[in-house]
Motif scaffolding. Structure first.
Motif, PDB file in Angstrom:
ATOM      1  N   TRP A  93      -9.048   0.785  13.174  1.00  0.00           N
ATOM      2  CA  TRP A  93     -10.144  -0.182  13.088  1.00  0.00           C
ATOM      3  C   TRP A  93      -9.830  -1.408  13.944  1.00  0.00           C
ATOM      4  O   TRP A  93     -10.671  -1.897  14.698  1.00  0.00           O
ATOM      5  CB  TRP A  93     -10.425  -0.592  11.647  1.00  0.00           C
ATOM      6  CG  TRP A  93     -11.345  -1.766  11.612  1.00  0.00           C
ATOM      7  CD1 TRP A  93     -11.038  -3.040  11.271  1.00  0.00           C
ATOM      8  CD2 TRP A  93     -12.723  -1.798  12.018  1.00  0.00           C
ATOM      9  NE1 TRP A  93     -12.135  -3.852  11.425  1.00  0.00           N
ATOM     10  CE2 TRP A  93     -13.191  -3.115  11.885  1.00  0.00           C
ATOM     11  CE3 TRP A  93     -13.599  -0.834  12.491  1.00  0.00           C
ATOM     12  CZ2 TRP A  93     -14.494  -3.489  12.195  1.00  0.00           C
ATOM     13  CZ3 TRP A  93     -14.908  -1.205  12.796  1.00  0.00           C
ATOM     14  CH2 TRP A  93     -15.333  -2.527  12.643  1.00  0.00           C
ATOM     15  N   GLN A  97     -12.751  -1.584  16.420  1.00  0.00           N
ATOM     16  CA  GLN A  97     -13.825  -2.283  15.718  1.00  0.00           C
ATOM     17  C   GLN A  97     -15.181  -1.679  16.078  1.00  0.00           C
ATOM     18  O   GLN A  97     -16.191  -2.380  16.184  1.00  0.00           O
ATOM     19  CB  GLN A  97     -13.769  -3.784  15.971  1.00  0.00           C
ATOM     20  CG  GLN A  97     -12.502  -4.372  15.416  1.00  0.00           C
ATOM     21  CD  GLN A  97     -12.502  -5.876  15.337  1.00  0.00           C
ATOM     22  OE1 GLN A  97     -13.534  -6.526  15.463  1.00  0.00           O
ATOM     23  NE2 GLN A  97     -11.346  -6.436  15.095  1.00  0.00           N
ATOM     24  N   ILE A 137     -16.258  -4.606   7.895  1.00  0.00           N
ATOM     25  CA  ILE A 137     -16.817  -3.442   8.573  1.00  0.00           C
ATOM     26  C   ILE A 137     -18.075  -2.900   7.908  1.00  0.00           C
ATOM     27  O   ILE A 137     -18.390  -1.740   8.021  1.00  0.00           O
ATOM     28  CB  ILE A 137     -15.766  -2.319   8.700  1.00  0.00           C
ATOM     29  CG1 ILE A 137     -15.265  -1.853   7.337  1.00  0.00           C
ATOM     30  CG2 ILE A 137     -14.621  -2.766   9.537  1.00  0.00           C
ATOM     31  CD1 ILE A 137     -14.344  -0.670   7.397  1.00  0.00           C
TER      32      ILE A 137
END
Length: 138
Positions: A93, A97, A137
């Protein structure tokens, strides 16, 4: 759902030396291998900056871990292995992203499930990764 380009799964198959055929409907399930989990995690980390490869490798890793966690946890290294898996998810992540990665993590976390039998075996690990990410997220 955001999916990567059509050739990215074939590229992952080549990197991991696994089959990839058009007829494989649930490809990551069909080629997952708990015996190769550590190798798949290494591939995921090596390709973490490429969100398209990470998308498929994430599923390959989590499908393989899913099978690995079905085995009764008598292994002495299980806490260390699960910690490494959570760290790998966080690293992917952080490197990308990408919305597609966020969606895969949400899928695997089974956020709407309220009981263990409504989740994957790996869902608690993915939920922990999402917690560490700071849940930026959504």
């Amino acid at each position: 759902m955001i999916y990567p380009g059509g050739d990215s799964a074939a590229r992952v198959a080549q990197l991991a030396n696994i089959a990839h055929e058009d007829w494989m409907q649930d490809w990551p399930i069909e080629v997952s291998d708990p015996a190769r989990l550590d190798e798949f995690v290494c591939l995921l980390l090596a390709n973490k900056a490429d969100w398209e490869l990470s998308f498929w490798l994430l599923d390959l890793v989590l499908e393989s871990a899913e099978d690995d966690l079905v085995i009764p946890p008598t292994q002495d290294d299980l806490p260390e292995r699960t910690e490494q898996l959570v760290d790998a998810l966080v690293a992917v992540w952080a490197a990308t992203q990408a919305p597609g990665i966020a969606q895969r993590l949400e899928y695997w976390a089974c956020m709407e499930a309220s009981a263990p039998d409504e989740m994957f075996f790996v869902s608690p690990l993915v939920r922990e990764a999402r917690r560490r990410i700071g849940h930026s997220i959504r």
